[in-house]
Design an enzyme around this catalytic site. Structure first.
Site, PDB file in Angstrom:
ATOM      1  N   TRP A 100      10.956   3.654  -7.825  1.00  0.00           N
ATOM      2  CA  TRP A 100       9.491   3.561  -7.689  1.00  0.00           C
ATOM      3  C   TRP A 100       8.806   4.786  -8.281  1.00  0.00           C
ATOM      4  O   TRP A 100       7.748   4.670  -8.899  1.00  0.00           O
ATOM      5  CB  TRP A 100       9.099   3.334  -6.231  1.00  0.00           C
ATOM      6  CG  TRP A 100       9.623   2.032  -5.720  1.00  0.00           C
ATOM      7  CD1 TRP A 100      10.586   1.830  -4.774  1.00  0.00           C
ATOM      8  CD2 TRP A 100       9.241   0.706  -6.161  1.00  0.00           C
ATOM      9  NE1 TRP A 100      10.824   0.488  -4.596  1.00  0.00           N
ATOM     10  CE2 TRP A 100      10.019  -0.219  -5.437  1.00  0.00           C
ATOM     11  CE3 TRP A 100       8.328   0.233  -7.106  1.00  0.00           C
ATOM     12  CZ2 TRP A 100       9.899  -1.605  -5.631  1.00  0.00           C
ATOM     13  CZ3 TRP A 100       8.214  -1.146  -7.295  1.00  0.00           C
ATOM     14  CH2 TRP A 100       8.988  -2.042  -6.561  1.00  0.00           C
ATOM     15  N   ASP A 167       3.515   8.564  -2.542  1.00  0.00           N
ATOM     16  CA  ASP A 167       3.735   7.145  -2.294  1.00  0.00           C
ATOM     17  C   ASP A 167       4.512   7.064  -0.983  1.00  0.00           C
ATOM     18  O   ASP A 167       5.685   7.441  -0.920  1.00  0.00           O
ATOM     19  CB  ASP A 167       4.543   6.544  -3.459  1.00  0.00           C
ATOM     20  CG  ASP A 167       4.921   5.080  -3.224  1.00  0.00           C
ATOM     21  OD1 ASP A 167       4.646   4.553  -2.135  1.00  0.00           O
ATOM     22  OD2 ASP A 167       5.503   4.479  -4.158  1.00  0.00           O
ATOM     23  N   LYS A 191       5.477  -2.897   5.014  1.00  0.00           N
ATOM     24  CA  LYS A 191       6.623  -2.400   5.768  1.00  0.00           C
ATOM     25  C   LYS A 191       6.130  -2.062   7.182  1.00  0.00           C
ATOM     26  O   LYS A 191       6.196  -2.900   8.067  1.00  0.00           O
ATOM     27  CB  LYS A 191       7.269  -1.180   5.105  1.00  0.00           C
ATOM     28  CG  LYS A 191       8.074  -1.548   3.839  1.00  0.00           C
ATOM     29  CD  LYS A 191       7.317  -1.241   2.624  1.00  0.00           C
ATOM     30  CE  LYS A 191       8.096  -1.153   1.344  1.00  0.00           C
ATOM     31  NZ  LYS A 191       8.684  -2.360   0.818  1.00  0.00           N
TER      32      LYS A 191
HETATM   33  N1  PMP Z   1       6.696   2.200  -3.810  1.00  0.00           N
HETATM   34  C1  PMP Z   1       7.658   2.026  -2.902  1.00  0.00           C
HETATM   35  C2  PMP Z   1       8.277   3.253  -2.277  1.00  0.00           C
HETATM   36  C3  PMP Z   1       8.080   0.738  -2.549  1.00  0.00           C
HETATM   37  O1  PMP Z   1       9.056   0.579  -1.654  1.00  0.00           O
HETATM   38  C4  PMP Z   1       7.476  -0.378  -3.168  1.00  0.00           C
HETATM   39  C5  PMP Z   1       7.858  -1.794  -2.847  1.00  0.00           C
HETATM   40  N2  PMP Z   1       8.803  -2.025  -1.964  1.00  0.00           N
HETATM   41  C6  PMP Z   1       6.481  -0.150  -4.113  1.00  0.00           C
HETATM   42  C7  PMP Z   1       6.108   1.138  -4.396  1.00  0.00           C
HETATM   43  C8  PMP Z   1       5.793  -1.294  -4.801  1.00  0.00           C
HETATM   44  O2  PMP Z   1       4.920  -1.859  -3.885  1.00  0.00           O
HETATM   45  P1  PMP Z   1       4.087  -3.154  -4.179  1.00  0.00           P
HETATM   46  O3  PMP Z   1       5.028  -4.296  -4.226  1.00  0.00           O
HETATM   47  O4  PMP Z   1       3.142  -3.205  -2.986  1.00  0.00           O
HETATM   48  O5  PMP Z   1       3.355  -2.974  -5.451  1.00  0.00           O
END
Ligand code: PMP
Length: 355
Positions: A100, A167, A191
């Site tokens: 991520w 994040d 989450k």
């Molecule tokens: N950052 C992290 C740490 C994640 O775990 C996730 C998705 N599990 C995301 C970003 C992406 O999130 P989204 O699907 O809401 O765009």
């Protein structure tokens, strides 16, 4: 009986599901569904106000910060952060601690220069890099506080000379943080906050308009803040269900209590992973996440049979992400310790059979 270890969307408290489904039929005795009332109705404005207030209360958000409920997931924040904070000719610093982070910095490159201060990519992100320098002239420093896919968590936040952006999609509300240490925090809700479809942003007001760029209204934090997250039709059901979950969180003793329980839950599972000769953890000890527990088997041939064995016992969502393999048990706030005990028992029984 199901034990849901899914990484997100994931388990939420049963009572939240019940209250949310009730509101679909009759919201607050209005005789109307939460899905049909206007987002401009005073009843819904009250929902956004209470959700905002609870986020501030649960995380001790100091004055001078705004709480926003946006759309587009954490993934849109990968773009909104540089669009709003990275000025012409400036450089943004990023810590590359997982998939991520890597996606976040890829998007930032569309807006300006990116300095990756450190990366653990060469070790398949099994640890969080700790020796690096944050350039004092960077527009901001971006970290991912919990790496959902690789199962590592940043327990000591860096002292940053520039606004720290995190994040926190997979560890927000799971442990106490000092919001004042951050310029901006964002998290996809699905989450520990609520269902998918809403994204939480906590931003220090002095960062509004920092990039000096003209932005589309929807992507401008200032516009969203001025409109109290109601610039356009917000994801009403996701926000309402998040409110129910935030109320649940408060009733359970808040973030400090969750942190205690999460420490105990994670310890119980890692203890078995370390003790059981069939299993092993995939991450550096000190960085092991309390939210996403990644582990593999000493003998990879036993992984499929163990998965089947666990699924037959009601375990859901424990298959590891393809980039790590093995297993990942996501053990968010709403997951009771009894589910950990059930998984540990399954590991022990399986080990007895394959001793
Ligand atoms: N950052 C992290 C740490 C994640 O775990 C996730 C998705 N599990 C995301 C970003 C992406 O999130 P989204 O699907 O809401 O765009």
């Amino acid at each position: 009986m199901k034990f849901n270890f899914g990484a997100g969307p994931c388990i939420l408290p049963q009572e939240v599901f019940k209250q949310a489904s009730q509101a679909v039929l009759n919201f607050n005795d209005t005789g109307l569904s939460i899905l049909e009332i206007s987002h401009r109705a005073p009843e819904f404005e009250a929902v956004v106000e209470e959700a905002t207030r609870l986020v501030k209360e649960l995380l001790n958000v100091p004055d001078g910060y705004s709480v926003l409920f946006l759309q587009g997931g954490a993934s849109l924040q990968f773009s909104m952060v540089p669009a709003n904070l990275l000025g012409e000719g400036q450089t943004a610093a990023y810590l590359d601690s997982g998939a991520w982070s890597s996606k976040a910095l890829k998007e930032a490159k569309l807006y300006g220069n990116v300095n990756v201060v450190a990366s653990s990519k060469e070790a398949n992100y099994t640890y969080i890099p700790k020796t690096y320098e944050i350039p004092a002239d960077a527009a901001y420093f971006h970290i991912t506080s919990n790496n959902t896919i690789f199962g590592t968590e940043l327990f000591e936040f860096p002292k940053s000379p520039v606004p720290l952006v995190s994040d926190m999609s997979s560890d927000i509300f799971s442990r106490e943080i000092n919001v004042a240490d951050f310029g901006l925090i964002y998290a996809g809700a699905q989450k520990n906050m609520g269902p998918a479809g809403v994204t939480l942003v906590i931003i220090k007001d002095e960062l509004f308009g920092k990039s000096g760029k003209k932005l589309p209204s929807m992507l401008d934090y200032k516009v969203q803040a001025d409109n109290k997250s109601l610039y356009n039709t917000p994801p009403v059901f996701a926000i309402y269900t998040s409110l129910l979950n935030l109320r649940w969180l408060k009733s359970k003793g808040g973030v400090a209590q969750m942190e205690k329980e999460n420490i105990a839950k994670a310890a119980a599972l890692y203890e078995e992973i370390d003790r059981n000769p069939l299993f092993k953890g995939t991450c550096a000890g000190e960085d092991r996440s309390r939210m996403n527990v990644c582990f593999v088997m000493e003998n990879p041939e036993l992984e499929k049979p163990f998965l089947k064995f666990a699924e037959e016992r009601g375990m859901v969502g424990i298959k590891g992400h393809r980039s790590v393999g093995g297993f990942r048990a996501s053990i968010y706030n709403a997951l009771p310790i009894t589910s950990i005990h059930a998984l540990v028992e399954a590991m022990q029984e399986f080990a007895e059979k394959h001793a």
